[in-house]
Design a protein around this motif. Structure first.
Motif, PDB file in Angstrom:
ATOM      1  N   VAL A 106       0.847  -1.196   0.000  1.00  0.00           N
ATOM      2  CA  VAL A 106       0.000   0.000   0.000  1.00  0.00           C
ATOM      3  C   VAL A 106       0.881   1.243   0.000  1.00  0.00           C
ATOM      4  N   GLU A 107       1.862   1.257   0.875  1.00  0.00           N
ATOM      5  CA  GLU A 107       2.750   2.416   0.983  1.00  0.00           C
ATOM      6  C   GLU A 107       3.549   2.630  -0.298  1.00  0.00           C
ATOM      7  N   GLY A 108       3.977   1.536  -0.924  1.00  0.00           N
ATOM      8  CA  GLY A 108       4.819   1.652  -2.108  1.00  0.00           C
ATOM      9  C   GLY A 108       4.072   1.941  -3.400  1.00  0.00           C
ATOM     10  N   MET A 109       2.809   1.543  -3.497  1.00  0.00           N
ATOM     11  CA  MET A 109       2.097   1.671  -4.777  1.00  0.00           C
ATOM     12  C   MET A 109       0.951   2.668  -4.778  1.00  0.00           C
ATOM     13  N   ASP A 110       0.449   3.095  -3.623  1.00  0.00           N
ATOM     14  CA  ASP A 110      -0.671   4.033  -3.584  1.00  0.00           C
ATOM     15  C   ASP A 110      -0.237   5.388  -4.142  1.00  0.00           C
ATOM     16  N   GLY A 111      -0.933   5.820  -5.194  1.00  0.00           N
ATOM     17  CA  GLY A 111      -0.624   7.103  -5.821  1.00  0.00           C
ATOM     18  C   GLY A 111       0.516   7.055  -6.817  1.00  0.00           C
ATOM     19  N   LYS A 112       0.961   5.877  -7.178  1.00  0.00           N
ATOM     20  CA  LYS A 112       2.070   5.727  -8.135  1.00  0.00           C
ATOM     21  C   LYS A 112       1.531   5.413  -9.522  1.00  0.00           C
ATOM     22  N   PHE A 113       2.409   5.486 -10.516  1.00  0.00           N
ATOM     23  CA  PHE A 113       2.039   5.216 -11.899  1.00  0.00           C
ATOM     24  C   PHE A 113       2.219   3.737 -12.225  1.00  0.00           C
ATOM     25  N   LEU A 114       1.245   3.189 -12.945  1.00  0.00           N
ATOM     26  CA  LEU A 114       1.339   1.836 -13.491  1.00  0.00           C
ATOM     27  C   LEU A 114       0.712   1.874 -14.874  1.00  0.00           C
ATOM     28  N   ASP A 115       1.473   1.544 -15.878  1.00  0.00           N
ATOM     29  CA  ASP A 115       1.032   1.585 -17.276  1.00  0.00           C
ATOM     30  C   ASP A 115       0.515   2.973 -17.667  1.00  0.00           C
ATOM     31  N   GLY A 116       1.151   4.010 -17.116  1.00  0.00           N
ATOM     32  CA  GLY A 116       0.803   5.377 -17.482  1.00  0.00           C
ATOM     33  C   GLY A 116      -0.365   5.969 -16.725  1.00  0.00           C
TER      34      GLY A 116
END
Length: 153
Positions: A106-116
């Motif tokens: 959750v901390e690492g991927m929340d609000g991050k970009f994935l496939d643009g």
């Protein structure tokens, strides 16, 4: 002459002079008063299951698994797809082996970009038991007075 009378009548009808007093409330009709905004559902308790939203139509289950595997052992990943087109519906689920790995995910991927696309990761809420009403209130517009397709003869 009639056009001039009609114009002045419209001016009177759409005039706001009667609402110009400081104590008058414009649009005080209760039916048009704004309703209280719905309260957001409570945050889910920490669990190894994550709900991921904001996924691109191009995101695959393998791509989702690879993106979240950087933060811990992924037991299962699934992108929910449309039955007809096979494209992503824009959300999916990731299950980690431990709650600690899920917290890192959750901390690492929340609000991050994935496939643009910017994605959002949060703990998944458990599905309510079948037959039990949901906590979200349903909008009621009253009972229908008649059927569109029925004709009395």
């Amino acid at each position: 002459m009639a056009a001039a009378v009609a114009r002045s009548g419209l001016r009177r009808m759409f005039s706001i002079s009667e609402f110009a007093t400081p104590n008058a409330r414009m649009f005080s009709i209760p039916a048009f008063a704004p309703q209280n905004p719905p309260t957001p559902p409570p945050k889910a308790d920490p669990s190894p299951n994550l709900f991921v939203s904001g996924l691109s139509k191009r995101t695959t289950t393998d791509g989702l698994r690879e993106a979240f595997a950087k933060f811990g052992e992924v037991v299962q990943a699934r992108v929910v797809t449309d039955r007809v087109t096979g494209f992503s519906k824009g959300f999916g689920f990731v299950r980690y082996a431990t709650v600690e790995d899920a917290a890192k995910g959750v901390e690492g991927m929340d609000g991050k970009f994935l496939d643009g696309w910017v994605i959002f990761a949060e703990y998944a809420r458990p599905r309510p038991p079948m037959g039990e009403p949901t906590s979200q209130p349903q909008q009621s517009w009253g009972t229908p007075s008649g059927s569109w397709g029925s004709h009395s003869r």
